[in-house]
Design an enzyme around this catalytic site. Structure first.
Site, PDB file in Angstrom:
ATOM      1  N   ARG A 213      40.892  34.446  37.070  1.00 22.48           N
ATOM      2  CA  ARG A 213      40.973  33.098  37.628  1.00 22.48           C
ATOM      3  C   ARG A 213      39.651  32.525  38.144  1.00 22.48           C
ATOM      4  NH1 ARG A 213      45.945  31.843  41.326  1.00 22.48           N
ATOM      5  NH2 ARG A 213      44.832  33.170  42.776  1.00 22.48           N
ATOM      6  N   ASP A 214      38.526  33.183  37.903  1.00 20.84           N
ATOM      7  CA  ASP A 214      37.250  32.594  38.321  1.00 20.84           C
ATOM      8  C   ASP A 214      36.105  33.068  37.429  1.00 20.84           C
ATOM      9  OD1 ASP A 214      35.765  30.835  39.894  1.00 20.84           O
ATOM     10  OD2 ASP A 214      35.288  32.359  41.397  1.00 20.84           O
ATOM     11  N   ILE A 215      36.324  33.015  36.121  1.00 25.75           N
ATOM     12  CA  ILE A 215      35.256  33.378  35.186  1.00 25.75           C
ATOM     13  C   ILE A 215      34.220  32.262  35.205  1.00 25.75           C
ATOM     14  CG2 ILE A 215      34.703  33.793  32.747  1.00 25.75           C
ATOM     15  CD1 ILE A 215      36.218  36.089  34.141  1.00 25.75           C
TER      16      ILE A 215
ATOM     17  N   THR B 181      36.454  27.914  40.542  1.00 27.29           N
ATOM     18  CA  THR B 181      35.267  27.068  40.613  1.00 27.29           C
ATOM     19  C   THR B 181      35.534  25.812  39.784  1.00 27.29           C
ATOM     20  OG1 THR B 181      33.912  29.040  40.867  1.00 27.29           O
ATOM     21  CG2 THR B 181      32.785  27.012  40.182  1.00 27.29           C
TER      22      THR B 181
END
Length: 171
Positions: free
Chosen positions: A28-30, A67
């Site tokens: 969920r935050d690559i 992000t």
């Protein structure tokens, strides 16, 4: 980055995310700052602080996390994240690695304005297409950056097959 290096990194990212998915995890935050170089050839995914168990996704209300410049459309619409959400963020990351910029012209000042851009903005590909990047890369990026999860790759094996097909012979 040179295209051959981008493909090598992409294969490692897809492999790592496939491994996480086997353990029921969506990152969920690559984003680039969560991809660290161990050496010139090896990368690792870090910061699983926003990770979620896939089996728990969608069972309760989940806040929108991640992000904004790399956030897939589904959490912005209030839908649960899954492996295709990580694929989308990977697509944004690979686009930036390839062209040195993000794929969208973001508008607004707030994080929410930026996140909403992913819902409707069209990807702005370079014109003319760079001669040192295979035209087939456009198709891979377009599939990763599809607004609807069902239009993205169904699994990491399919993605890795396309990535391998684009791997330069000398890499």
């Amino acid at each position: 980055l040179p295209f051959g290096k981008t493909i090598r990194i992409a294969l490692q990212l897809a492999g790592a995310l496939a491994q996480a998915a086997q353990f029921d995890i969506v990152h969920r935050d690559i984003k680039p700052s969560n991809v660290l170089f161990v050496d010139d050839e090896t990368v690792k995914i870090t910061d699983f602080g926003l990770a979620l168990r896939l089996s728990g996704a969608g069972k309760s209300e989940q806040p929108v996390v991640g992000t904004p410049h790399y956030l897939s459309p589904e959490p912005v619409r209030g839908e649960p994240a899954d492996i295709r959400s990580d694929m989308y963020a990977m697509g944004v990351t690979l686009f930036r690695m390839t062209f040195g910029r993000l794929p969208y012209e973001f508008s607004g000042q707030s994080a929410w304005d930026v996140a909403r851009t992913h819902l409707s903005a069209e990807v702005v590909y370079p014109e003319p297409w760079p001669r040192d990047v295979p035209e087939e890369w456009h198709r891979v990026l377009s599939r990763l950056l599809a607004k609807e999860p069902s239009d993205r790759y169904p699994d990491y094996q399919a993605l890795m097959a396309d990535l391998r097909s684009l791997q330069p012979v000398d890499s």
